[in-house]
Design an enzyme around this catalytic site. Structure first.
Site, PDB file in Angstrom:
ATOM      1  N   ASP A   1       2.428  -1.104   6.669  1.00 50.21           N
ATOM      2  CA  ASP A   1       2.778  -2.403   6.085  1.00 50.21           C
ATOM      3  C   ASP A   1       3.887  -3.078   6.889  1.00 50.21           C
ATOM      4  O   ASP A   1       4.720  -2.409   7.494  1.00 50.21           O
ATOM      5  CB  ASP A   1       3.220  -2.180   4.629  1.00 50.21           C
ATOM      6  CG  ASP A   1       3.182  -3.469   3.818  1.00 50.21           C
ATOM      7  OD1 ASP A   1       2.617  -4.470   4.294  1.00 50.21           O
ATOM      8  OD2 ASP A   1       3.731  -3.465   2.697  1.00 50.21           O
TER       9      ASP A   1
ATOM     10  N   GLY B   1       3.124  -8.782   9.037  1.00 49.59           N
ATOM     11  CA  GLY B   1       3.386 -10.212   8.850  1.00 49.59           C
ATOM     12  C   GLY B   1       4.866 -10.513   8.994  1.00 49.59           C
ATOM     13  O   GLY B   1       5.273 -11.457   9.690  1.00 49.59           O
ATOM     14  N   ARG B   2       5.707  -9.690   8.340  1.00 52.79           N
ATOM     15  CA  ARG B   2       7.154  -9.913   8.412  1.00 52.79           C
ATOM     16  C   ARG B   2       7.691  -9.637   9.813  1.00 52.79           C
ATOM     17  O   ARG B   2       8.595 -10.320  10.273  1.00 52.79           O
ATOM     18  CB  ARG B   2       7.861  -9.040   7.354  1.00 52.79           C
ATOM     19  CG  ARG B   2       7.802  -9.675   5.966  1.00 52.79           C
ATOM     20  CD  ARG B   2       8.122  -8.682   4.893  1.00 52.79           C
ATOM     21  NE  ARG B   2       6.988  -7.769   4.686  1.00 52.79           N
ATOM     22  CZ  ARG B   2       7.074  -6.618   4.027  1.00 52.79           C
ATOM     23  NH1 ARG B   2       8.230  -6.221   3.556  1.00 52.79           N
ATOM     24  NH2 ARG B   2       5.993  -5.872   3.868  1.00 52.79           N
TER      25      ARG B   2
ATOM     26  N   HIS C   1      -0.344  -8.405  13.518  1.00 51.04           N
ATOM     27  CA  HIS C   1      -1.469  -7.474  13.310  1.00 51.04           C
ATOM     28  C   HIS C   1      -1.877  -6.825  14.635  1.00 51.04           C
ATOM     29  O   HIS C   1      -2.160  -5.636  14.691  1.00 51.04           O
ATOM     30  CB  HIS C   1      -2.657  -8.194  12.676  1.00 51.04           C
ATOM     31  CG  HIS C   1      -2.386  -8.642  11.270  1.00 51.04           C
ATOM     32  ND1 HIS C   1      -1.817  -7.811  10.333  1.00 51.04           N
ATOM     33  CD2 HIS C   1      -2.586  -9.832  10.633  1.00 51.04           C
ATOM     34  CE1 HIS C   1      -1.672  -8.470   9.192  1.00 51.04           C
ATOM     35  NE2 HIS C   1      -2.133  -9.695   9.352  1.00 51.04           N
TER      36      HIS C   1
ATOM     37  N   THR D   1      -9.000  -3.292  -0.915  1.00 49.99           N
ATOM     38  CA  THR D   1      -9.961  -4.143  -1.642  1.00 49.99           C
ATOM     39  C   THR D   1      -9.278  -5.438  -2.089  1.00 49.99           C
ATOM     40  O   THR D   1      -9.954  -6.448  -2.294  1.00 49.99           O
ATOM     41  CB  THR D   1     -10.542  -3.386  -2.859  1.00 49.99           C
ATOM     42  OG1 THR D   1      -9.464  -2.731  -3.564  1.00 49.99           O
ATOM     43  CG2 THR D   1     -11.551  -2.333  -2.451  1.00 49.99           C
TER      44      THR D   1
ATOM     45  N   ARG E   1      -6.653 -12.605   0.845  1.00 54.12           N
ATOM     46  CA  ARG E   1      -5.883 -13.321   1.876  1.00 54.12           C
ATOM     47  C   ARG E   1      -6.692 -14.492   2.449  1.00 54.12           C
ATOM     48  O   ARG E   1      -7.918 -14.538   2.283  1.00 54.12           O
ATOM     49  CB  ARG E   1      -5.509 -12.348   3.001  1.00 54.12           C
ATOM     50  CG  ARG E   1      -4.536 -11.298   2.505  1.00 54.12           C
ATOM     51  CD  ARG E   1      -3.918 -10.528   3.625  1.00 54.12           C
ATOM     52  NE  ARG E   1      -2.984  -9.566   3.088  1.00 54.12           N
ATOM     53  CZ  ARG E   1      -2.069  -8.919   3.785  1.00 54.12           C
ATOM     54  NH1 ARG E   1      -1.975  -9.141   5.089  1.00 54.12           N
ATOM     55  NH2 ARG E   1      -1.248  -8.070   3.214  1.00 54.12           N
TER      56      ARG E   1
ATOM     57  N   LEU F   1      -8.335  16.910  14.799  1.00 50.38           N
ATOM     58  CA  LEU F   1      -7.659  16.167  13.729  1.00 50.38           C
ATOM     59  C   LEU F   1      -8.698  15.271  13.072  1.00 50.38           C
ATOM     60  O   LEU F   1      -9.558  14.718  13.762  1.00 50.38           O
ATOM     61  CB  LEU F   1      -6.548  15.290  14.340  1.00 50.38           C
ATOM     62  CG  LEU F   1      -5.884  14.286  13.399  1.00 50.38           C
ATOM     63  CD1 LEU F   1      -4.655  14.909  12.751  1.00 50.38           C
ATOM     64  CD2 LEU F   1      -5.446  13.015  14.131  1.00 50.38           C
TER      65      LEU F   1
ATOM     66  N   LEU G   1       2.378   1.846  -4.314  1.00 49.45           N
ATOM     67  CA  LEU G   1       1.174   2.488  -3.794  1.00 49.45           C
ATOM     68  C   LEU G   1       0.117   1.447  -3.419  1.00 49.45           C
ATOM     69  O   LEU G   1      -0.767   1.732  -2.605  1.00 49.45           O
ATOM     70  CB  LEU G   1       0.643   3.435  -4.881  1.00 49.45           C
ATOM     71  CG  LEU G   1      -0.121   4.676  -4.480  1.00 49.45           C
ATOM     72  CD1 LEU G   1       0.539   5.424  -3.339  1.00 49.45           C
ATOM     73  CD2 LEU G   1      -0.293   5.592  -5.693  1.00 49.45           C
ATOM     74  N   SER G   2       0.174   0.256  -4.028  1.00 53.91           N
ATOM     75  CA  SER G   2      -0.814  -0.801  -3.753  1.00 53.91           C
ATOM     76  C   SER G   2      -2.249  -0.268  -3.785  1.00 53.91           C
ATOM     77  O   SER G   2      -3.051  -0.580  -2.898  1.00 53.91           O
ATOM     78  CB  SER G   2      -0.515  -1.490  -2.411  1.00 53.91           C
ATOM     79  OG  SER G   2       0.766  -2.076  -2.428  1.00 53.91           O
TER      80      SER G   2
ATOM     81  N   GLU H   1       4.244  13.929  -1.726  1.00 55.05           N
ATOM     82  CA  GLU H   1       5.625  13.516  -1.507  1.00 55.05           C
ATOM     83  C   GLU H   1       5.555  12.124  -0.884  1.00 55.05           C
ATOM     84  O   GLU H   1       4.648  11.829  -0.104  1.00 55.05           O
ATOM     85  CB  GLU H   1       6.318  14.475  -0.526  1.00 55.05           C
ATOM     86  CG  GLU H   1       6.475  15.883  -1.039  1.00 55.05           C
ATOM     87  CD  GLU H   1       7.429  15.976  -2.223  1.00 55.05           C
ATOM     88  OE1 GLU H   1       8.426  15.221  -2.246  1.00 55.05           O
ATOM     89  OE2 GLU H   1       7.166  16.793  -3.126  1.00 55.05           O
TER      90      GLU H   1
END
Ligand code: IPE
Ligand code: IPE
Ligand code: MG
Length: 255
Positions: free
Chosen positions: A26, A29-30, A43, A72, A77, A137, A197-198, A209
C-alpha cells in the site's frame, strides 16, 4: 515455523522464519503525490522493488509469499487508474516471468480470474502453467481478491455440492478457499502506515502476526523485510495457550 539461520541474520542465535508471509502493498498513490507525480508513476515504481523482495524471500527460506495486488473493492477506483493497474500487472509478468521461473518460483493466483481483463487473465494462466512444477517459493498473487468474496464463493460451492451440514468443519471450509492446501500466513505486513486488513485473508489471517510500517510500498526494500522478520522472530505466538504451556521451564506458579 522453521528454525534456520536466515540470509540477513548477523547474530549467532537462530531466527524463526515464517513459512508464509503476506504483504499488503500500500501507498503507491501517496508516494507519487508527495513527489508531485501522477498516481500511475507510483504504481509503476511499486513494481521496481519486487525482484529484490522476491530474492530476499527465497534467500530467507520463506515458503510462501502472498502479495495483495488488487482487491475486489479496488474496482471502485476511477477507470483510468484501474487500466493503469492492469497494464502494470501485465508489464510485471512480461518483465519478471523468465527470471522467476529460473529461480524456481511457482506462481499462483488467488481471487476471481473472471472479471480480470482477458489479456491479463491469459498471462496469469500462462505464468501459473509455466511455473507449476517449481518448488523454491510459492508466489501467490492476490488479484481481484476479497476475503469475504472468497468465503461467499466457498459457501456457494459447498451448498451446490450438497455437502451434509455435519461434514462441514474448519478443514473442509479451508479446502474450498482459494488458498486450499497452503499454510495460513504467519506474518502479514502492511506498508504506508494504514493499520487495517482491507478484506485481505480474513479467514486465513486469524492467527497471523501483523507488522505495520509507515514506509510506502515503492520504498519498501530488503532492509524493511528484514526488520519485519526480525520483529516477527521476537514475538511469542500462543495460539490460545499460556507461556508456561509453551515453555515449561518458565516456572510461574499457575492458577
Ligand atoms: C496500493 O497503493 C496499490 C493498490 C491498492 C492497487 P494505493 O494506490 O492504494 O496507494 P495509496 O493508498 O492511495 O497511497
Ligand atoms: C488494499 O489497499 C488493497 C491492495 C493493497 C491491493 P487499499 O489502498 O485499496 O485499501 P484501503 O481502501 O485504503 O482500505
Ligand atoms: Mg491504498
Amino acid at each position: 515455523m522453521t528454525e534456520t539461520m536466515d540470509a540477513f541474520h548477523n547474530g549467532s542465535s537462530p531466527v524463526h522464519v515464517p513459512r508464509h508471509v503476506a504483504i499488503i502493498m500500500d501507498g503507491n498513490g501517496r508516494w507519487a503525490r508527495e513527489r508531485g507525480l501522477p498516481r500511475a508513476v507510483g504504481h509503476r515504481q511499486g513494481t521496481e522493488n519486487l525482484r529484490e523482495i522476491l530474492r530476499a524471500a527465497v534467500e530467507t527460506g520463506i515458503e510462501v509469499l502472498t502479495l495483495f495486488a488488487f482487491s475486489t473493492e479496488n474496482w471502485k477506483r476511477p477507470r483510468a487508474e484501474i487500466r493503469v493497474l492492469m497494464n502494470t500487472l501485465e508489464l510485471v509478468i512480461d518483465r519478471e516471468l523468465r527470471e522467476l521461473d529460473e529461480q524456481g518460483v511457482q506462481i499462483r493466483h488467488i481471487g476471481e480470474l473472471e472479471g480480470i481483463p482477458p489479456k491479463l487473465q491469459r498471462k496469469i494462466r500462462e505464468a501459473v502453467a509455466l511455473t507449476r512444477h517449481n518448488r523454491t517459493l510459492i508466489l501467490n498473487v492476490a488479484l481481484n481478491y476479497g476475503g469475504r468474496d472468497e468465503i461467499v464463493r466457498a459457501v456457494r460451492r459447498i451448498v451446490a455440492e450438497g455437502i451434509a451440514p455435519e461434514a462441514i468443519d474448519e478443514q473442509l471450509i479451508e479446502r474450498y478457499l482459494y488458498t486450499g492446501s497452503l499454510p495460513d500466513p504467519d506474518l502479514i505486513i502492511r506498508t504506508s502506515g494504514e493499520r487495517r486488513l482491507s478484506n485481505f485473508l480474513v479467514w486465513q489471517g486469524s492467527y497471523a502476526e501483523y507488522h505495520f510500517t509507515s514506509v510506502y510500498w515503492p520504498d519498501f526494500g530488503r532492509e524493511h523485510l528484514r526488520d519485519a522478520l526480525a520483529e516477527y522472530s521476537r514475538r511469542t505466538r500462543r495460539f490460545g495457550q499460556t507461556d508456561e504451556q509453551l515453555r515449561p521451564r518458565l516456572s510461574t506458579p499457575h492458577v
